[in-house]
Design a protein around this motif. Sequence first.
Motif, mmCIF file in Angstrom:
data_model
loop_
_atom_site.group_PDB
_atom_site.id
_atom_site.type_symbol
_atom_site.label_atom_id
_atom_site.label_comp_id
_atom_site.label_asym_id
_atom_site.label_seq_id
_atom_site.Cartn_x
_atom_site.Cartn_y
_atom_site.Cartn_z
ATOM 1 N N GLY A 1 -8.979 -12.336 -2.138
ATOM 2 C CA GLY A 1 -9.772 -12.313 -0.910
ATOM 3 C C GLY A 1 -9.304 -13.301 0.125
ATOM 4 O O GLY A 1 -9.647 -13.181 1.303
ATOM 5 N N ASP A 2 -8.492 -14.298 -0.279
ATOM 6 C CA ASP A 2 -7.972 -15.276 0.672
ATOM 7 C C ASP A 2 -6.856 -14.653 1.497
ATOM 8 O O ASP A 2 -6.002 -13.923 0.970
ATOM 9 C CB ASP A 2 -7.428 -16.503 -0.055
ATOM 10 N N SER A 3 -6.847 -14.951 2.774
ATOM 11 C CA SER A 3 -5.763 -14.481 3.631
ATOM 12 C C SER A 3 -4.591 -15.452 3.540
ATOM 13 O O SER A 3 -4.779 -16.659 3.349
ATOM 14 C CB SER A 3 -6.235 -14.369 5.082
ATOM 15 N N VAL A 4 -3.384 -14.932 3.642
ATOM 16 C CA VAL A 4 -2.184 -15.752 3.558
ATOM 17 C C VAL A 4 -1.231 -15.384 4.679
ATOM 18 O O VAL A 4 -1.244 -14.257 5.179
ATOM 19 C CB VAL A 4 -1.467 -15.572 2.190
ATOM 20 N N GLU A 5 -0.421 -16.371 5.056
ATOM 21 C CA GLU A 5 0.619 -16.134 6.065
ATOM 22 C C GLU A 5 1.957 -15.906 5.366
ATOM 23 O O GLU A 5 2.141 -16.289 4.212
ATOM 24 C CB GLU A 5 0.720 -17.347 7.004
ATOM 25 N N ARG A 6 2.866 -15.291 6.055
ATOM 26 C CA ARG A 6 4.212 -15.070 5.505
ATOM 27 C C ARG A 6 4.855 -16.413 5.138
ATOM 28 O O ARG A 6 4.761 -17.380 5.896
ATOM 29 C CB ARG A 6 5.078 -14.336 6.525
ATOM 30 N N LEU B 1 3.137 -10.733 -10.546
ATOM 31 C CA LEU B 1 2.086 -11.732 -10.767
ATOM 32 C C LEU B 1 0.774 -11.346 -10.095
ATOM 33 O O LEU B 1 -0.308 -11.732 -10.560
ATOM 34 C CB LEU B 1 2.543 -13.094 -10.224
ATOM 35 N N GLY B 2 0.850 -10.635 -8.995
ATOM 36 C CA GLY B 2 -0.355 -10.262 -8.258
ATOM 37 C C GLY B 2 -0.014 -9.264 -7.175
ATOM 38 O O GLY B 2 1.141 -8.856 -6.991
ATOM 39 N N MET B 3 -1.051 -8.855 -6.436
ATOM 40 C CA MET B 3 -0.867 -7.874 -5.373
ATOM 41 C C MET B 3 -1.364 -8.447 -4.052
ATOM 42 O O MET B 3 -2.397 -9.130 -3.998
ATOM 43 C CB MET B 3 -1.620 -6.579 -5.689
ATOM 44 N N LEU B 4 -0.624 -8.138 -3.000
ATOM 45 C CA LEU B 4 -0.959 -8.607 -1.657
ATOM 46 C C LEU B 4 -1.267 -7.388 -0.797
ATOM 47 O O LEU B 4 -0.418 -6.503 -0.628
ATOM 48 C CB LEU B 4 0.218 -9.398 -1.071
ATOM 49 N N GLY B 5 -2.516 -7.329 -0.302
ATOM 50 C CA GLY B 5 -2.912 -6.215 0.553
ATOM 51 C C GLY B 5 -2.840 -6.578 2.020
ATOM 52 O O GLY B 5 -2.615 -7.731 2.390
ATOM 53 N N ALA B 6 -3.079 -5.581 2.863
ATOM 54 C CA ALA B 6 -3.092 -5.825 4.303
ATOM 55 C C ALA B 6 -4.265 -6.731 4.645
ATOM 56 O O ALA B 6 -5.297 -6.725 3.986
ATOM 57 C CB ALA B 6 -3.205 -4.502 5.064
ATOM 58 N N ALA B 7 -4.095 -7.516 5.709
ATOM 59 C CA ALA B 7 -5.147 -8.446 6.120
ATOM 60 C C ALA B 7 -6.383 -7.658 6.527
ATOM 61 O O ALA B 7 -6.360 -6.872 7.451
ATOM 62 C CB ALA B 7 -4.654 -9.316 7.270
ATOM 63 N N GLU C 1 4.880 -11.471 2.871
ATOM 64 C CA GLU C 1 4.426 -11.091 4.212
ATOM 65 C C GLU C 1 2.985 -11.549 4.379
ATOM 66 O O GLU C 1 2.333 -11.976 3.427
ATOM 67 C CB GLU C 1 4.515 -9.576 4.397
ATOM 68 N N ALA C 2 2.470 -11.478 5.602
ATOM 69 C CA ALA C 2 1.078 -11.861 5.850
ATOM 70 C C ALA C 2 0.139 -10.791 5.281
ATOM 71 O O ALA C 2 0.470 -9.610 5.259
ATOM 72 C CB ALA C 2 0.844 -12.039 7.342
ATOM 73 N N GLY C 3 -1.017 -11.225 4.813
ATOM 74 C CA GLY C 3 -1.973 -10.267 4.261
ATOM 75 C C GLY C 3 -3.099 -10.967 3.536
ATOM 76 O O GLY C 3 -3.440 -12.111 3.843
#
Length: 521
Positions: A27-32, A73-79, A52-54
């Motif tokens: 649920g945390d947003s991340v930057e590239r 290790l995990g999945m990164l979704g769109a922001a 990437e950002a998401g």
Amino acid sequence: MATEIKAPSFPESVAEGTVAAWHKKPGDSVERDELIVEIETDKVVLEVVAPEAGTLSDIKVEEGETCESEQVLGMLGAADAAAGQEKTAAKSDDAQPAEKDQAAKAEAPSASGKQHEVKAPSFPESVQEGTVATWHKKVGEAAKRDDVLADIETDKVVLEVVAPADGALVEIKAEEGEQVTSEQLLAVFAEGAGGDAGGASESSGSESSESAGDEKVGDKILAPAARKLVAENDLDVSKIEGTGKGGRVLKEDVQKAIKAGSAKKSAAPAAQGSVAKAAAAPAPAVEGERPEKRVPMSRLRQTIAKRLVQAQQTAAMLTTYNEVDMSAVMALRAQYKETFQKAHDTKLGFMGFFVKAATEALKRFPDVNASIDGTDIVYHGYQDIGVAVSTDRGLVVPVLRDTDSMKLADVEKTIVDFGKRARDGKLGIDEMQGGTFTITNGGIFGSLMSTPILNPPQTAILGMHKIQERPMAVNGKVEIRPMMYLAVSYDHRMIDGKDAVQFLVTIKELLEDPARLLLDV
């Protein structure tokens, strides 16, 4: 569209790693390129950044679990702020009852006050436990995310424990000097705490700024670590200036006073005549007193002791000596010292000449560059030279890799960098592993001659010593020359005396005529 977060490609010698810490929650947003997770192998800690950002949508390998090279290790979704909020709400409702209980229990230093457990890092398999060396933050003191909270000293390296978020420590559960195991709970940390909240908690009930474990001595408040140092050194607390909140005396304040010698107890002012007499003829305060102080041996010191005893018990160690006239090297250094520093932005020292001379000698005598593995001899087709560096914690030996391809300036720069980072405890484990030969310089401390001890599994070590002017017979005349004794200790199981002597003579000849290093003769 979801993006996979994968472990890095591990080196061939590393089979798997352990997920040491997730710096983001689902649920945390991340930057590239923002740090998401750390993978700890048996040699080094690897950082995994966002491709990437998401928004971090799923964690597939939890902290403490092992992973393989390039494993997902995990999945990164769109922001998506709404989705992130829903996931965060669901996680806080369903998956974190323990944290809720803690937050309710200590509603504590701030209104936003979500609490985190601060744990020791995951230690490599070869490390059983560590010691809490230093707490850089006190209870109630504000800290930013990723600020260093504490240092954990193991027998190989110092590991840093960082803040999980912006906030402050609520409680310290492992004090300085205590032993801790892998992932042991060290402290409780609250988000948004510190600053005014910390001040409010400190001032509530009294104006003394006391926290758990503090003790008031006279008009001074002493932290536990400071109190221990004061007792061990028999200091006058009233002469120590506290720099903590509300004038609290910290460990650093006591150490500063010890170094300055400004907090020693003075004699009672009642009998000035006796004091004057005592000053003229000093005598023990209590007749027959024989003070002793017992301190635990650091993990690094235990490892050093173990390896040195192992070297003497397992190797047939022998030492051969020679002496080298340093006139030529000193003249060359004096002639080009300023030009060298302007060209390479580093000083021209003696160690660079010795490393290059040793490298050339190792190429000529491969037995000295070899090691013993059980009943096998391992010949190394490269020269990795360890350079012994003295620190407050003990002796460490970082390794210069492929010294045959290094220029003199590269050697000098790397040695300076090693020395600085060794004293700061910033050397990595991988920088102190391996090596085919070692050089140690006792001369910087004034040693005229010594017998260096092998650094297993290496089979030889070179000892440098103090440069001292001595009368020497030169072409039938007595001249004063700057001379240095050299010593090579070697494992007689592997190296014959003839080879050891000729190896040392080769180093002597290369140093007495540095042009040989350029001409390869």
